[in-house]
Write a protein that holds these residues in place. Structure first.
Motif, PDB file in Angstrom:
ATOM      1  N   ASP A 284       0.877  -1.168   0.000  1.00  0.00           N
ATOM      2  CA  ASP A 284       0.000   0.000   0.000  1.00  0.00           C
ATOM      3  C   ASP A 284       0.916   1.220   0.000  1.00  0.00           C
ATOM      4  O   ASP A 284       1.386   1.663   1.056  1.00  0.00           O
ATOM      5  CB  ASP A 284      -0.902  -0.008   1.232  1.00  0.00           C
ATOM      6  CG  ASP A 284      -1.768   1.246   1.331  1.00  0.00           C
ATOM      7  OD1 ASP A 284      -1.724   2.084   0.408  1.00  0.00           O
ATOM      8  OD2 ASP A 284      -2.474   1.384   2.351  1.00  0.00           O
TER       9      ASP A 284
ATOM     10  N   THR B 215       0.382   4.195  -0.374  1.00  0.00           N
ATOM     11  CA  THR B 215      -0.173   5.421   0.203  1.00  0.00           C
ATOM     12  C   THR B 215      -0.063   5.441   1.727  1.00  0.00           C
ATOM     13  O   THR B 215      -0.349   6.463   2.346  1.00  0.00           O
ATOM     14  CB  THR B 215      -1.651   5.587  -0.190  1.00  0.00           C
ATOM     15  OG1 THR B 215      -2.434   4.539   0.424  1.00  0.00           O
ATOM     16  CG2 THR B 215      -1.829   5.541  -1.696  1.00  0.00           C
ATOM     17  N   SER B 216       0.344   4.334   2.336  1.00  0.00           N
ATOM     18  CA  SER B 216       0.376   4.252   3.796  1.00  0.00           C
ATOM     19  C   SER B 216       1.516   5.100   4.366  1.00  0.00           C
ATOM     20  O   SER B 216       2.541   5.317   3.719  1.00  0.00           O
ATOM     21  CB  SER B 216       0.542   2.804   4.247  1.00  0.00           C
ATOM     22  OG  SER B 216       1.846   2.326   3.956  1.00  0.00           O
TER      23      SER B 216
ATOM     24  N   GLU C 143       4.360  -6.531   2.907  1.00  0.00           N
ATOM     25  CA  GLU C 143       2.915  -6.406   3.094  1.00  0.00           C
ATOM     26  C   GLU C 143       2.321  -7.786   3.354  1.00  0.00           C
ATOM     27  O   GLU C 143       2.616  -8.754   2.667  1.00  0.00           O
ATOM     28  CB  GLU C 143       2.275  -5.793   1.852  1.00  0.00           C
ATOM     29  CG  GLU C 143       0.927  -5.131   2.099  1.00  0.00           C
ATOM     30  CD  GLU C 143       1.069  -3.788   2.802  1.00  0.00           C
ATOM     31  OE1 GLU C 143       0.565  -3.680   3.938  1.00  0.00           O
ATOM     32  OE2 GLU C 143       1.669  -2.864   2.234  1.00  0.00           O
TER      33      GLU C 143
END
Length: 441
Positions: free
Chosen positions: A235, A237-238, A355
């Motif tokens: 992710d 955007t994390s 992840e």
């Protein structure tokens, strides 16, 4: 542009109580530290080399210098060699290494002897239990810093930061404080990236000043059976991803050289685990362990490793972190001590993030063990770590608590400790450290 940091000069004692020396700028202090590290003449280095190459020539010396296998600097117009230039030559230069091996043979280090037995046990324990943290080792530790007699004037307060095991780690549990040498002491908050126990004590004339702490803790081994197909896309955007794939002062920098190297190493590969394996095996193959100059004297550690074709544990760890982050793999620095019986020492390693799996340990300097018997053991330290650790730091070059007034002796890592007084920092040549370890299981 780097800002100037000021540091009190070194004090010299000539039978009377001195006044604080005038303040020097950081570059002068850095040069003083370099002079301590680069303290050997060519004759002294040749004397060591002749143990293995009796007829060593000037021509060979010049070639080793050109190849960066013999580390030296020109200081005040004089060629000065690194304090471990001789031993490092036989680690860095392949031909010299073979000469030494022919004379003495190949021996496993103390930690390798322990891990040769330990790693297969860890792998089997993980497979049998289904847990990725196994084989706890409980230890009682007494850590001591001894400041030289008359390093500061009588009656002046010495401030001391000792390393203390972190209490926020999954592999490090049951941390129990036992005692400190001083009645008043301060623990850093768990949020601090360098875990410390702080004390103060007044200097007594002609007597060393001793600070000590005792504690117990339990350390676990960790191993993940990592498979490329289990790794899911990040992710991007994390907050975690953005923070741990970013550049950082001063050593994690994505220079054109780093970007070009990452592109070459990871060409055609998108899986994070396989990219990490390429980086890990490349560093393991081309950058042998060698004794290191003080980190505080190096402008950019990963670039230094690339230039000099070697590095110690923290140096290759920072190179690995930089290459991982530049390739889109979250990574951060972790350090403290290796606590192997009979082989404890300062040590640095890494954690990288996948992840769906989380953070996993990587010990780049332990690398691919020469004693490995199968694929699991060969790649153990990419996703695994042994039980014999003490975790003190979760990052590098972070503030100490309480705040240090003068620049640190070790501006990157924090392991041995830090010491200062109102007249300035006390560098490593003004004190020593020791650790006593009792293995309780």
């Amino acid at each position: 542009m780097k800002s100037l940091i000021y540091l009190a000069g070194l004090l010299f004692f000539i039978g009377c109580t001195p006044k604080p020396a005038p303040v020097n700028n950081w570059e002068q202090e850095r040069l003083n530290r370099i002079k301590i590290d680069f303290c050997l003449s060519e004759a002294q280095v040749k004397e060591y080399i002749r143990k293995y190459i009796p007829d060593v020539t000037d021509e060979q010396m010049r070639q080793w210098e050109k190849d960066k296998a013999l580390e030296y600097m020109m200081i005040d117009g004089k060629k000065c060699y690194f304090r471990n230039a001789g031993p490092n030559l036989f680690r860095i230069d392949s031909a010299a290494y073979c000469v030494k091996v022919a004379k003495e043979g190949v021996f496993l280090s103390g930690s390798e002897q322990v891990n040769k037995i330990h790693l297969p046990e860890v792998i089997e324990a993980v497979k049998q239990s289904g847990n990725d943290t196994v084989m706890p080792k409980h230890m009682r530790v007494t850590y001591t810093i001894t400041v030289d007699a008359n390093a500061v004037p009588e009656g002046k307060t010495i401030r001391c930061w000792l390393p203390y095991p972190r209490t926020d780690q999954r592999r490090q549990r049951q941390v129990k404080f036992i005692r400190a040498s001083e009645p008043k002491y301060t623990f850093s908050p768990a949020s601090c990236q360098h875990s410390t126990l702080y004390m103060e004590k007044k200097a007594v004339r002609n007597e060393p000043t001793v600070f000590s702490e005792s504690f117990e803790y339990t350390s676990y081994a960790e191993w993940h059976r990592l498979k490329p197909e289990d790794i899911i896309p990040y992710d991007t955007t994390s907050t975690l991803y953005k923070k741990y794939t970013a550049e950082r002062e001063t050593h994690i920098r994505f220079s054109p050289r780093i970007r070009e190297l990452v592109a070459k190493l990871t060409e055609g590969e998108s899986n994070p685990l396989l990219k990490a394996r390429r980086i890990f095996t490349w560093i393991n193959r081309y950058f042998p362990w060698a004794s290191a100059r003080e980190y505080s004297t190096i402008e950019n550690i990963p670039e230094y490793v690339l230039d000099n074709r070697h590095g110690d544990c923290g140096q290759v760890s920072l190179l690995f972190i930089t290459l991982c982050r530049c390739s889109g793999i979250p990574a951060h620095f972790q350090s403290g001590f290796m606590m192997h019986p009979g082989a404890w020492n300062l040590h640095d390693w890494v954690e990288i993030y996948f992840e769906g799996i989380g953070w996993v340990p990587v010990d780049q300097s332990f690398g691919i063990p020469t004693f490995a018997q199968d694929a699991d053991e060969r790649m153990f330290f990419l996703g695994g770590i042994d039980s014999w650790r003490m975790i003190v730091n979760s990052d590098y070059s972070m503030p100490l608590v309480p705040e240090k007034k003068f620049p640190r002796s070790e501006t990157v890592d924090f392991q041995r400790g830090e010491v200062e007084w109102e007249g300035g920092n006390l560098y490593f040549n003004k004190w020593n450290y020791d650790m006593k370890i009792d293995y309780l299981n």
